[in-house]
Scaffold this motif. Structure first.
Motif, mmCIF file in Angstrom:
data_model
loop_
_atom_site.group_PDB
_atom_site.id
_atom_site.type_symbol
_atom_site.label_atom_id
_atom_site.label_comp_id
_atom_site.label_asym_id
_atom_site.label_seq_id
_atom_site.Cartn_x
_atom_site.Cartn_y
_atom_site.Cartn_z
ATOM 1 N N ALA A 177 30.412 32.705 44.344
ATOM 2 C CA ALA A 177 29.462 32.343 45.398
ATOM 3 C C ALA A 177 29.891 33.049 46.674
ATOM 4 O O ALA A 177 31.043 33.445 46.811
ATOM 5 C CB ALA A 177 29.434 30.826 45.586
ATOM 6 N N PRO A 178 28.957 33.212 47.641
ATOM 7 C CA PRO A 178 29.281 33.964 48.859
ATOM 8 C C PRO A 178 30.472 33.414 49.632
ATOM 9 O O PRO A 178 31.154 34.160 50.321
ATOM 10 C CB PRO A 178 27.992 33.844 49.679
ATOM 11 N N HIS A 179 30.731 32.113 49.540
ATOM 12 C CA HIS A 179 31.809 31.516 50.322
ATOM 13 C C HIS A 179 32.960 31.059 49.437
ATOM 14 O O HIS A 179 33.627 30.076 49.731
ATOM 15 C CB HIS A 179 31.274 30.338 51.139
ATOM 16 N N GLU A 180 33.206 31.779 48.345
ATOM 17 C CA GLU A 180 34.295 31.442 47.443
ATOM 18 C C GLU A 180 35.124 32.673 47.107
ATOM 19 O O GLU A 180 34.596 33.784 47.023
ATOM 20 C CB GLU A 180 33.769 30.831 46.143
ATOM 21 N N THR A 181 36.415 32.463 46.897
ATOM 22 C CA THR A 181 37.310 33.502 46.387
ATOM 23 C C THR A 181 38.182 32.855 45.330
ATOM 24 O O THR A 181 38.783 31.804 45.586
ATOM 25 C CB THR A 181 38.205 34.081 47.501
ATOM 26 N N ALA A 182 38.234 33.442 44.146
ATOM 27 C CA ALA A 182 39.017 32.882 43.042
ATOM 28 C C ALA A 182 40.241 33.744 42.770
ATOM 29 O O ALA A 182 40.137 34.970 42.660
ATOM 30 C CB ALA A 182 38.162 32.767 41.787
ATOM 31 N N LEU A 183 41.408 33.100 42.655
ATOM 32 C CA LEU A 183 42.659 33.784 42.358
ATOM 33 C C LEU A 183 43.212 33.238 41.050
ATOM 34 O O LEU A 183 43.243 32.012 40.842
ATOM 35 C CB LEU A 183 43.693 33.576 43.459
ATOM 36 N N THR A 184 43.641 34.126 40.156
ATOM 37 C CA THR A 184 44.220 33.723 38.878
ATOM 38 C C THR A 184 45.713 34.030 38.877
ATOM 39 O O THR A 184 46.130 35.158 39.164
ATOM 40 C CB THR A 184 43.549 34.472 37.714
ATOM 41 N N PHE A 185 46.517 33.015 38.545
ATOM 42 C CA PHE A 185 47.971 33.153 38.512
ATOM 43 C C PHE A 185 48.430 33.089 37.056
ATOM 44 O O PHE A 185 48.129 32.121 36.345
ATOM 45 C CB PHE A 185 48.634 32.050 39.337
ATOM 46 N N SER A 186 49.157 34.092 36.610
ATOM 47 C CA SER A 186 49.501 34.220 35.186
ATOM 48 C C SER A 186 50.605 33.263 34.743
ATOM 49 O O SER A 186 50.655 32.863 33.585
ATOM 50 C CB SER A 186 49.933 35.662 34.887
ATOM 51 N N ASP A 187 51.514 32.885 35.656
ATOM 52 C CA ASP A 187 52.651 32.038 35.290
ATOM 53 C C ASP A 187 52.391 30.614 35.773
ATOM 54 O O ASP A 187 52.483 30.329 36.968
ATOM 55 C CB ASP A 187 53.939 32.593 35.904
ATOM 56 N N ASN A 188 52.078 29.707 34.835
ATOM 57 C CA ASN A 188 51.749 28.330 35.213
ATOM 58 C C ASN A 188 52.927 27.589 35.836
ATOM 59 O O ASN A 188 52.751 26.746 36.720
ATOM 60 C CB ASN A 188 51.246 27.549 33.990
ATOM 61 N N ARG A 189 54.130 27.918 35.397
ATOM 62 C CA ARG A 189 55.318 27.252 35.962
ATOM 63 C C ARG A 189 55.487 27.611 37.436
ATOM 64 O O ARG A 189 55.737 26.741 38.276
ATOM 65 C CB ARG A 189 56.572 27.652 35.171
ATOM 66 N N LEU A 190 55.326 28.895 37.740
ATOM 67 C CA LEU A 190 55.437 29.321 39.137
ATOM 68 C C LEU A 190 54.276 28.767 39.958
ATOM 69 O O LEU A 190 54.448 28.438 41.138
ATOM 70 C CB LEU A 190 55.465 30.851 39.222
ATOM 71 N N LEU A 191 53.111 28.655 39.335
ATOM 72 C CA LEU A 191 51.958 28.108 40.050
ATOM 73 C C LEU A 191 52.216 26.663 40.457
ATOM 74 O O LEU A 191 51.841 26.245 41.554
ATOM 75 C CB LEU A 191 50.698 28.201 39.183
ATOM 76 N N MET A 192 52.869 25.886 39.590
ATOM 77 C CA MET A 192 53.203 24.501 39.928
ATOM 78 C C MET A 192 54.132 24.453 41.136
ATOM 79 O O MET A 192 53.968 23.640 42.038
ATOM 80 C CB MET A 192 53.861 23.812 38.729
ATOM 81 N N ASP A 193 55.134 25.356 41.160
ATOM 82 C CA ASP A 193 56.043 25.422 42.310
ATOM 83 C C ASP A 193 55.292 25.846 43.565
ATOM 84 O O ASP A 193 55.582 25.377 44.665
ATOM 85 C CB ASP A 193 57.180 26.405 42.030
ATOM 86 N N LEU A 194 54.330 26.756 43.394
ATOM 87 C CA LEU A 194 53.529 27.219 44.525
ATOM 88 C C LEU A 194 52.701 26.079 45.117
ATOM 89 O O LEU A 194 52.610 25.925 46.334
ATOM 90 C CB LEU A 194 52.612 28.363 44.075
ATOM 91 N N CYS A 195 52.118 25.275 44.249
ATOM 92 C CA CYS A 195 51.261 24.182 44.723
ATOM 93 C C CYS A 195 52.063 23.082 45.398
ATOM 94 O O CYS A 195 51.571 22.425 46.329
ATOM 95 C CB CYS A 195 50.466 23.600 43.556
ATOM 96 N N GLY A 196 53.316 22.881 44.954
ATOM 97 C CA GLY A 196 54.146 21.841 45.536
ATOM 98 C C GLY A 196 53.873 20.479 44.921
ATOM 99 O O GLY A 196 52.908 20.295 44.171
ATOM 100 N N GLU A 197 54.739 19.521 45.248
ATOM 101 C CA GLU A 197 54.587 18.173 44.723
ATOM 102 C C GLU A 197 53.267 17.570 45.194
ATOM 103 O O GLU A 197 52.978 17.547 46.385
ATOM 104 C CB GLU A 197 55.761 17.301 45.178
#
Length: 333
Positions: A8-28
């Motif tokens: 959509a015009p006001h959306e940007t989607a990012l895909t992260f390949s490593d789910n473990r690192l993504l969890m650390d990125l998101c934080g508790e």
């Protein structure tokens, strides 16, 4: 990590390949994502390994860059803590909003600028801090001027410890004027060290962050590290040392000239202070203010000016500083 075509015009989607690192990125409980949402004025939705950003185009670009930078940090084996998230948000705001020179852009895109000490790796958290650290390693005499909480002294002491570890200097000398901040403390008990230690405590605090306790005690006993009031510098030649003068706004003109002329062969100096926090008696000129004017443009002298935007303590500190700055500019101030 990849950026998908926005659905959509006001959306940007990012895909992260490593789910473990993504969890650390998101934080508790996705606490890091919440900070990025607030810092960049976007909404973030995470489904699986896809993170979707909603908001204005500029905000989405900054948020995407912040997430990408933090993810790259995790892939390099580094931790992502609250301070790192806030620093990444602040850095992206400066990159997108402030005019930058070619040199500054290169500094941001060439990787992390870091200071390695015995206990931790110290990283600048604002554009000005990056320029300051670069100056500390490139110039023989560096001034760091600005409000409290901007990391002026902390980064200077970190650079001193790093250069000592690398063998670029043989000792570290830290000094401060022993000036009371607006109140009379009276006579202090004890010997000379016990009398001056309360004035020097911020320097001890910084050293304790960088050097293990037993090693620090040994280095001080062997005089590889000295902490002394400014008055004790007279008559000395400080060779092969990294010398830091903290709270330099409380040095008189004569004291500042005396200190600057102590610089010896193979040494470096960092002078830090806040020209708006002078505790000298009324009518006495601050040596820091005068040195700033006299030495501006002198070859080999680095001059870094911090603002409230560089405060890395509690966000309230920056708001307090801005409030006082605004009050000082009013006609009846």
């Amino acid at each position: 990590m990849s950026i998908q075509s926005p659905p959509a015009p006001h959306e940007t989607a990012l895909t992260f390949s490593d789910n473990r690192l993504l969890m650390d990125l998101c934080g508790e409980l996705d606490s890091n994502l919440a900070r990025i949402e607030k810092g960049h004025d976007v909404q973030i939705v995470r489904r699986g390994n896809v993170v979707t950003l909603h908001g204005e185009a500029a905000s989405r670009r900054m948020a995407a860059a912040t997430l990408s930078g933090l993810y790259a940090r995790l892939r390099a084996g580094r931790l992502v803590e609250v301070g790192d998230v806030e620093a990444a948000i602040r850095m992206q705001g400066e990159v997108f909003e402030a005019p930058m020179t070619t040199e500054q852009i290169e500094m941001f895109t060439s990787g992390q600028l870091e200071i390695r000490t015995r206990k931790r790796i110290v990283e600048p958290r604002t554009q000005t801090q990056k320029l300051y650290v670069k100056s500390l390693f490139e110039h023989e005499l560096v001034f760091g001027l600005g409000p409290a909480g901007t990391g002026k002294t902390y980064l200077a002491v970190a650079a001193a410890v790093s250069m000592y570890i690398e063998g670029r200097v043989d000792r570290i000398i830290l000094s401060r004027p022993a000036v009371e901040a607006g109140e009379r403390l009276g006579f202090l008990p004890g010997d000379m060290k016990e009398k001056v230690d309360p004035y020097m405590q911020p320097l001890y605090d910084a050293l304790n962050d960088f050097i293990p306790g037993k090693q620090l005690a040994r280095m001080m006993e062997e005089k590889h590290i000295e902490i002394a009031p400014l008055a004790f510098m007279r008559g000395r030649t400080l060779s092969n040392a990294f010398v830091v003068l903290d709270e330099a706004q409380n040095a008189t003109t004569m004291q500042m000239k005396m200190f600057l002329t102590r610089l010896g062969e193979g040494s470096r100096m960092a002078i830090t202070g806040d020209p708006t926090q002078i505790d000298l008696p009324r009518g006495v000129t601050s040596g820091l203010v005068e040195a700033e004017a006299v030495l501006a443009g002198v070859k080999g002298v680095g001059m870094t000016h911090f603002t409230a935007d560089d405060v890395v303590r509690h966000p309230m500190v920056a708001r307090v500083i801005r409030a006082y700055e605004a009050a000082a500019k009013r006609p009846n101030a």
